[in-house]
Enzyme design. Structure first.
Site, PDB file in Angstrom:
ATOM      1  N   GLY A   1      24.446 -37.705 -31.668  1.00 41.04           N
ATOM      2  CA  GLY A   1      24.484 -38.597 -32.753  1.00 41.04           C
ATOM      3  C   GLY A   1      24.756 -38.047 -33.915  1.00 41.04           C
TER       4      GLY A   1
ATOM      5  N   GLY B   1      26.939 -40.780 -28.014  1.00 36.72           N
ATOM      6  CA  GLY B   1      27.013 -39.175 -27.847  1.00 36.72           C
ATOM      7  C   GLY B   1      25.817 -38.823 -28.266  1.00 36.72           C
TER       8      GLY B   1
ATOM      9  N   THR C   1      23.527 -45.231 -24.441  1.00 33.71           N
ATOM     10  CA  THR C   1      24.430 -46.335 -25.926  1.00 33.71           C
ATOM     11  C   THR C   1      25.282 -46.992 -25.569  1.00 33.71           C
ATOM     12  OG1 THR C   1      23.879 -44.299 -27.836  1.00 33.71           O
ATOM     13  CG2 THR C   1      25.399 -46.689 -27.826  1.00 33.71           C
TER      14      THR C   1
ATOM     15  N   ARG D   1      13.877 -40.776 -36.855  1.00 25.71           N
ATOM     16  CA  ARG D   1      15.057 -39.822 -35.769  1.00 25.71           C
ATOM     17  C   ARG D   1      16.016 -41.225 -36.816  1.00 25.71           C
ATOM     18  NH1 ARG D   1      19.413 -40.263 -32.882  1.00 25.71           N
ATOM     19  NH2 ARG D   1      20.843 -38.951 -32.600  1.00 25.71           N
ATOM     20  N   VAL D   2      16.747 -41.224 -37.177  1.00 21.45           N
ATOM     21  CA  VAL D   2      18.262 -42.330 -36.963  1.00 21.45           C
ATOM     22  C   VAL D   2      19.736 -41.509 -36.382  1.00 21.45           C
ATOM     23  CG1 VAL D   2      19.793 -43.764 -37.749  1.00 21.45           C
ATOM     24  CG2 VAL D   2      16.997 -43.992 -38.504  1.00 21.45           C
ATOM     25  N   GLY D   3      20.025 -42.096 -35.173  1.00 21.33           N
ATOM     26  CA  GLY D   3      21.462 -41.630 -34.885  1.00 21.33           C
ATOM     27  C   GLY D   3      22.650 -41.740 -35.744  1.00 21.33           C
ATOM     28  N   ASP D   4      23.851 -42.095 -35.045  1.00 16.93           N
ATOM     29  CA  ASP D   4      24.913 -42.774 -35.849  1.00 16.93           C
ATOM     30  C   ASP D   4      25.120 -44.223 -35.443  1.00 16.93           C
ATOM     31  OD1 ASP D   4      25.569 -41.706 -32.961  1.00 16.93           O
ATOM     32  OD2 ASP D   4      26.947 -41.998 -32.908  1.00 16.93           O
TER      33      ASP D   4
HETATM   34  N1  ASP Z   1      24.735 -42.060 -30.060  1.00 17.12           N
HETATM   35  C1  ASP Z   1      23.165 -42.543 -30.004  1.00 17.12           C
HETATM   36  C2  ASP Z   1      21.854 -41.408 -30.816  1.00 17.12           C
HETATM   37  O1  ASP Z   1      22.213 -40.246 -31.125  1.00 17.12           O
HETATM   38  C3  ASP Z   1      23.288 -41.351 -28.045  1.00 17.12           C
HETATM   39  C4  ASP Z   1      24.411 -41.891 -27.456  1.00 17.12           C
HETATM   40  O2  ASP Z   1      25.169 -42.457 -27.674  1.00 17.12           O
HETATM   41  O3  ASP Z   1      23.694 -42.162 -26.214  1.00 17.12           O
HETATM   42  O4  ASP Z   1      21.311 -41.719 -31.269  1.00 17.12           O
END
Ligand code: ASP
Length: 352
Positions: free
Chosen positions: A268, A266, A214, A242-245
């Site tokens: 998520g 990180g 990210t 799926r949706v992350g943070d």
């Molecule tokens: N935080 C991101 C997610 O979970 C992944 C990343 O930071 O690379 O989608």
């Protein structure tokens, strides 16, 4: 007597002018900080040529943000300009170069937040917007909403003149291979698992290349305003939808002039559950911690105890910065007012 009055009058006038000047002229302090993902980034696994490519691209992105700030641009414009450069590069997991879902698609998430107004915008699961970070800004500025997903976000981006591309634009062979490998290992794990329920540890498998790519940026502009932005392709082999943070305000991104601007990278799911970005701000606001203390508390204590791998970048209204991570490495860098650009990757790297 007359002379005394004259001197007093001029003294008052002089002080007033000085006061008026400091009120209207911008604070000269400004800075931008970026990350390009955290994870098991080891020097021994990194060919020097590739390391240089990552560093050069990060420097270019920081330079774009720095230039925006130097000429009096807003923190919001600076973080957007910097992130777009990493989104356009196949090296980082955002925009072109985004990770693939388990069904072989790119679904991207991004967000922005303005620390002055506490306005925010985000998009999730978008597939055809060349620069998702700009679409996030559009959601903030052109709609009454904060987060718009999928086709709705793509429609708004198109209507507002953002560049729309074919989904094939995002294809990068290296990312495709990573997804295939992740899929294969998930299957091997299932095949050899004694657990007949089939409940494998999918998250660990998803992170089998142990790298989170990210991208994020936080900035302080000459007017004392903060902004944060984050953009991602998410996790390799993630489930469709799926949706992350990263597009979740308070989890992956947060900005508030009263405290700090934060962008995370990180695992998520942990960053969502621990509302990481806002937690740093809250520790500053309610407990009076410094940015560094608050960021360390969350990343090096809370997340470590929970098993949440990753890191974040932060900046406060005085231009103090923090870049803690509990993973092996994190692409990161900053540019301060003096124009010097520092980029680091590994744990023991010092600003240079
Ligand atoms: N935080 C991101 C997610 O979970 C992944 C990343 O930071 O690379 O989608």
């Amino acid at each position: 007597m007359k002379l005394q009055r004259f001197i007093l009058y001029n003294l008052i006038l002089f002080s007033w002018n000085l006061f008026a000047q400091t009120k209207s002229s911008p604070m000269e302090n400004f800075a931008i900080v970026m990350h390009g993902g955290a994870g098991a980034i080891l020097k021994k696994d990194m060919p020097p040529e590739l390391e240089k490519q990552y560093s050069d691209k990060m420097k270019e992105a920081l330079q774009a943000g720095y230039d925006t700030l130097k000429k009096g641009g807003t923190a919001l414009s600076a973080v957007e300009a910097s992130i777009k450069i990493l989104e356009d590069s196949p090296l980082y997991n955002a925009g072109k170069g985004s990770a693939f879902t388990s069904d072989g698609k790119n679904e991207m998430d991004a967000s922005v937040m303005d620390g002055k107004t506490l306005k925010a915008g985000a998009v999730a699961g978008v597939r055809t917007i060349k620069n998702p970070v700009s679409a996030a800004r559009m959601v903030m500025e052109k709609t009454p909403h904060v987060l718009i997903a999928g086709k709705g976000a793509e429609k708004i981006a198109k209507e507002n003149g953002l560049e729309i591309v074919d989904t094939s634009y995002f294809f990068v062979q290296r990312r495709w291979d990573q997804m295939q490998k992740a899929k294969k290992e998930e299957k091997i794990k299932l095949d050899h698992s004694s657990d007949t329920s089939g409940s494998i540890q999918p998250l660990n498998d998803m992170f089998n290349d142990k790298k989170f790519g990210t991208v994020g940026a936080v900035a302080l502009d000459k007017f004392g305003n903060l902004a944060a932005a984050t953009s991602t392709g998410g996790m390799t082999n993630k489930k469709p939808g799926r949706v992350g943070d990263s597009p979740i305000i308070g989890a992956g991104t947060y900005a508030n002039n009263a405290t700090c601007a934060i962008s995370c990278t990180g695992h998520g799911e942990y960053f969502i559950r621990y509302t990481v970005a806002h937690d740093v701000s809250a520790l500053m606001e309610y407990k009076g911690l410094t940015l560094e203390q608050a960021a360390n508390e969350v990343v090096m204590k809370k997340l470590v105890a929970a098993g949440g791998e990753g890191g974040l970048i932060g900046i406060d209204s005085k231009g103090n910065i923090a870049m803690p991570f509990n993973s092996i490495g994190m692409y990161r860098g900053f540019a301060k007012k003096d124009g010097k650009i520092s980029v680091m990757i590994y744990k023991d790297d010092l600003p240079k």
